[in-house]
Design a protein around this motif. Structure first.
Motif, PDB file in Angstrom:
ATOM      1  N   ASP A 191      27.784 -11.322  18.832  1.00 23.03           N
ATOM      2  CA  ASP A 191      26.417 -11.502  19.324  1.00 23.03           C
ATOM      3  C   ASP A 191      25.977 -12.958  19.187  1.00 23.03           C
ATOM      4  N   TYR A 192      24.961 -13.326  19.946  1.00 28.37           N
ATOM      5  CA  TYR A 192      24.497 -14.714  19.960  1.00 28.37           C
ATOM      6  C   TYR A 192      23.784 -15.076  18.665  1.00 28.37           C
ATOM      7  N   PHE A 193      22.904 -14.183  18.200  1.00 23.51           N
ATOM      8  CA  PHE A 193      22.120 -14.468  17.003  1.00 23.51           C
ATOM      9  C   PHE A 193      22.691 -13.766  15.775  1.00 23.51           C
ATOM     10  N   GLY A 194      22.793 -14.521  14.690  1.00 21.59           N
ATOM     11  CA  GLY A 194      23.210 -13.919  13.431  1.00 21.59           C
ATOM     12  C   GLY A 194      22.068 -13.237  12.718  1.00 21.59           C
ATOM     13  N   LYS A 195      20.829 -13.611  13.069  1.00 24.66           N
ATOM     14  CA  LYS A 195      19.636 -13.046  12.427  1.00 24.66           C
ATOM     15  C   LYS A 195      18.477 -13.133  13.404  1.00 24.66           C
ATOM     16  N   SER A 196      17.654 -12.094  13.443  1.00 24.73           N
ATOM     17  CA  SER A 196      16.456 -12.089  14.296  1.00 24.73           C
ATOM     18  C   SER A 196      15.451 -11.105  13.706  1.00 24.73           C
ATOM     19  N   ASN A 197      14.965 -11.429  12.526  1.00 23.57           N
ATOM     20  CA  ASN A 197      14.079 -10.524  11.793  1.00 23.57           C
ATOM     21  C   ASN A 197      12.630 -10.991  11.832  1.00 23.57           C
ATOM     22  N   PHE A 198      11.709 -10.034  11.665  1.00 25.32           N
ATOM     23  CA  PHE A 198      10.282 -10.322  11.703  1.00 25.32           C
ATOM     24  C   PHE A 198       9.785 -10.933  10.399  1.00 25.32           C
ATOM     25  N   GLY A 199       8.818 -11.830  10.532  1.00 23.56           N
ATOM     26  CA  GLY A 199       7.972 -12.274   9.433  1.00 23.56           C
ATOM     27  C   GLY A 199       6.541 -12.126   9.896  1.00 23.56           C
ATOM     28  N   GLN A 200       5.714 -11.382   9.153  1.00 26.07           N
ATOM     29  CA  GLN A 200       4.361 -11.073   9.619  1.00 26.07           C
ATOM     30  C   GLN A 200       3.344 -11.270   8.498  1.00 26.07           C
ATOM     31  N   ILE A 201       2.237 -11.904   8.838  1.00 28.35           N
ATOM     32  CA  ILE A 201       1.110 -12.077   7.923  1.00 28.35           C
ATOM     33  C   ILE A 201      -0.069 -11.296   8.496  1.00 28.35           C
ATOM     34  N   VAL A 202      -0.659 -10.431   7.663  1.00 24.96           N
ATOM     35  CA  VAL A 202      -1.757  -9.577   8.113  1.00 24.96           C
ATOM     36  C   VAL A 202      -2.971  -9.788   7.210  1.00 24.96           C
ATOM     37  N   VAL A 203      -4.129  -9.937   7.821  1.00 27.42           N
ATOM     38  CA  VAL A 203      -5.403  -9.899   7.104  1.00 27.42           C
ATOM     39  C   VAL A 203      -6.178  -8.724   7.672  1.00 27.42           C
ATOM     40  N   LYS A 204      -6.558  -7.775   6.798  1.00 25.89           N
ATOM     41  CA  LYS A 204      -7.159  -6.553   7.316  1.00 25.89           C
ATOM     42  C   LYS A 204      -8.312  -6.064   6.454  1.00 25.89           C
ATOM     43  N   LEU A 205      -9.186  -5.302   7.099  1.00 23.18           N
ATOM     44  CA  LEU A 205     -10.261  -4.579   6.435  1.00 23.18           C
ATOM     45  C   LEU A 205      -9.953  -3.091   6.492  1.00 23.18           C
ATOM     46  N   THR A 206     -10.257  -2.387   5.408  1.00 23.19           N
ATOM     47  CA  THR A 206     -10.006  -0.950   5.343  1.00 23.19           C
ATOM     48  C   THR A 206     -11.241  -0.248   4.789  1.00 23.19           C
ATOM     49  N   TYR A 207     -11.553   0.885   5.388  1.00 20.11           N
ATOM     50  CA  TYR A 207     -12.619   1.746   4.844  1.00 20.11           C
ATOM     51  C   TYR A 207     -12.019   3.096   4.491  1.00 20.11           C
ATOM     52  N   LEU A 208     -12.284   3.566   3.254  1.00 19.31           N
ATOM     53  CA  LEU A 208     -11.792   4.854   2.780  1.00 19.31           C
ATOM     54  C   LEU A 208     -12.948   5.708   2.277  1.00 19.31           C
ATOM     55  N   PHE A 209     -12.855   6.999   2.512  1.00 13.45           N
ATOM     56  CA  PHE A 209     -13.795   7.929   1.891  1.00 13.45           C
ATOM     57  C   PHE A 209     -12.995   8.969   1.115  1.00 13.45           C
ATOM     58  N   ASP A 210     -13.584   9.463   0.045  1.00  7.78           N
ATOM     59  CA  ASP A 210     -12.903  10.394  -0.851  1.00  7.78           C
ATOM     60  C   ASP A 210     -12.889  11.803  -0.277  1.00  7.78           C
ATOM     61  N   VAL A 211     -11.708  12.410  -0.260  1.00  9.91           N
ATOM     62  CA  VAL A 211     -11.564  13.811   0.110  1.00  9.91           C
ATOM     63  C   VAL A 211     -11.770  14.680  -1.132  1.00  9.91           C
ATOM     64  N   PHE A 212     -11.136  14.287  -2.239  1.00  9.97           N
ATOM     65  CA  PHE A 212     -11.427  14.913  -3.538  1.00  9.97           C
ATOM     66  C   PHE A 212     -11.229  13.864  -4.632  1.00  9.97           C
ATOM     67  N   LYS A 213     -11.965  14.071  -5.750  1.00 17.26           N
ATOM     68  CA  LYS A 213     -11.951  13.111  -6.845  1.00 17.26           C
ATOM     69  C   LYS A 213     -11.760  13.844  -8.174  1.00 17.26           C
ATOM     70  N   THR A 214     -11.283  13.113  -9.172  1.00 18.05           N
ATOM     71  CA  THR A 214     -11.141  13.639 -10.517  1.00 18.05           C
ATOM     72  C   THR A 214     -12.518  13.918 -11.098  1.00 18.05           C
ATOM     73  N   ASN A 215     -12.689  15.075 -11.700  1.00 19.68           N
ATOM     74  CA  ASN A 215     -13.971  15.463 -12.301  1.00 19.68           C
ATOM     75  C   ASN A 215     -14.031  14.920 -13.726  1.00 19.68           C
ATOM     76  N   ASN A 216     -14.465  13.664 -13.819  1.00 15.82           N
ATOM     77  CA  ASN A 216     -14.536  13.001 -15.110  1.00 15.82           C
ATOM     78  C   ASN A 216     -15.683  11.986 -15.080  1.00 15.82           C
ATOM     79  N   SER A 217     -16.734  12.296 -15.789  1.00 14.11           N
ATOM     80  CA  SER A 217     -17.934  11.461 -15.762  1.00 14.11           C
ATOM     81  C   SER A 217     -17.718  10.105 -16.439  1.00 14.11           C
ATOM     82  N   LYS A 218     -16.638   9.953 -17.201  1.00 15.81           N
ATOM     83  CA  LYS A 218     -16.360   8.697 -17.884  1.00 15.81           C
ATOM     84  C   LYS A 218     -15.762   7.636 -16.964  1.00 15.81           C
ATOM     85  N   ILE A 219     -15.300   8.048 -15.795  1.00 13.96           N
ATOM     86  CA  ILE A 219     -14.715   7.091 -14.852  1.00 13.96           C
ATOM     87  C   ILE A 219     -15.820   6.262 -14.217  1.00 13.96           C
ATOM     88  N   LYS A 220     -15.698   4.950 -14.346  1.00 18.66           N
ATOM     89  CA  LYS A 220     -16.725   4.042 -13.842  1.00 18.66           C
ATOM     90  C   LYS A 220     -16.308   3.437 -12.506  1.00 18.66           C
TER      91      LYS A 220
END
Length: 263
Positions: free
Chosen positions: A234-263
């Motif tokens: 083959d012509y190329f010995g290497k042809s791999n991706f390099g990627q830089i990502v800057v992203k925003l994510t929003y998550l909501f809880d489906v279920f949580k641990t029942n522990n009032s001490k968790i801050k």
């Protein structure tokens, strides 16, 4: 008697990291040794991706801008000392590829004689579905406040389609000789449609007990696979991706641990 020297390539090192990450995830899910957590959150993410391809022989490039977006799943399993341990998985649609930096031997943009107002350009835009699965460590507030985090893990990608944007014309020569003679990639179709590698990211998260979780992250992906063949014929010995990502994510809880001490 000659001594045998053992060397480990960068690709082998990355593969060892992938294996180690998998073992860490499996261990965390199977053995609770810290403060128990059983929390699951789901949401969406979106951001900007800057891409290039590591060609060998080298092809001069600029970063190609594209979009990245999809869904995020997070399962938090424990708090070990001050580290909040979780597993994060995503399914993302991304725009990646490469953009060539076409210069002449004097490091100036190349032109055709009959079109001196438009420098020569070439970019290949490629669409993938990417699925990273990462082990995550966080430090700070879990329910109300700020938390810093670091995550690392394997990622696979599935090629969907591609589009080329260029003003290059076969058989035409620019007014000045091109600095790079490597042009085979311009007409080659993607050969390996399955991609794999390792992703590493870090960022900040703000959590609110009623509104959910808001994350800002910077991430780097190093591909271990090649988009073109890399055998001796083959012509190329290497042809791999390099990627830089800057992203925003929003998550909501489906279920949580029942522990009032968790801050």
């Amino acid at each position: 008697m000659k001594k045998l020297k053992l060397t480990i390539s960068a690709t082998q090192k990355c593969r060892y990291i992938l294996i180690l990450t998998g073992l860490v995830i499996a261990t965390r899910l199977s053995a609770q040794v810290g403060d128990y957590r059983n929390e699951f959150a789901i949401g969406v993410n979106g951001g900007m991706m800057m891409s290039s391809v590591g060609f060998s022989p080298r092809v001069p490039q600029k970063q190609l801008a594209g979009l990245s977006g999809g869904i995020t799943l997070r399962y938090t399993c424990e708090k070990y000392f001050k580290s909040i341990c979780a597993v994060v998985a995503e399914v993302n649609y991304v725009q990646t590829g490469w953009k060539e930096d076409i210069l002449d031997v004097n490091d100036n943009p190349c032109f055709y004689a009959d079109d001196p107002d438009h420098p020569l350009y070439y970019e290949r835009k490629m669409n993938y579905v990417q699925i990273p699965v990462m082990a995550r460590l966080g430090w700070g507030r879990e329910r109300n406040g700020l938390q810093g985090f670091f995550q690392l893990g394997p990622q696979v990608g599935f090629f969907l389609n591609e589009k080329t944007n260029t003003n290059l014309v076969k058989g035409y020569e620019p007014t000045e000789q091109r600095a790079s003679y490597i042009t085979a990639q311009d007409t080659m179709a993607v050969e390996n449609k399955f991609d794999y590698g390792i992703a590493v990211g870090a960022g900040m998260e703000y959590s609110h007990p009623k509104l959910g979780h808001f994350l800002l992250e910077g991430r780097y992906y190093y591909g271990l696979g090649n988009i073109f063949g890399n055998t001796k014929s083959d012509y190329f010995g290497k042809s791999n991706f390099g990627q830089i990502v800057v992203k925003l994510t929003y998550l909501f809880d489906v279920f949580k641990t029942n522990n009032s001490k968790i801050k």
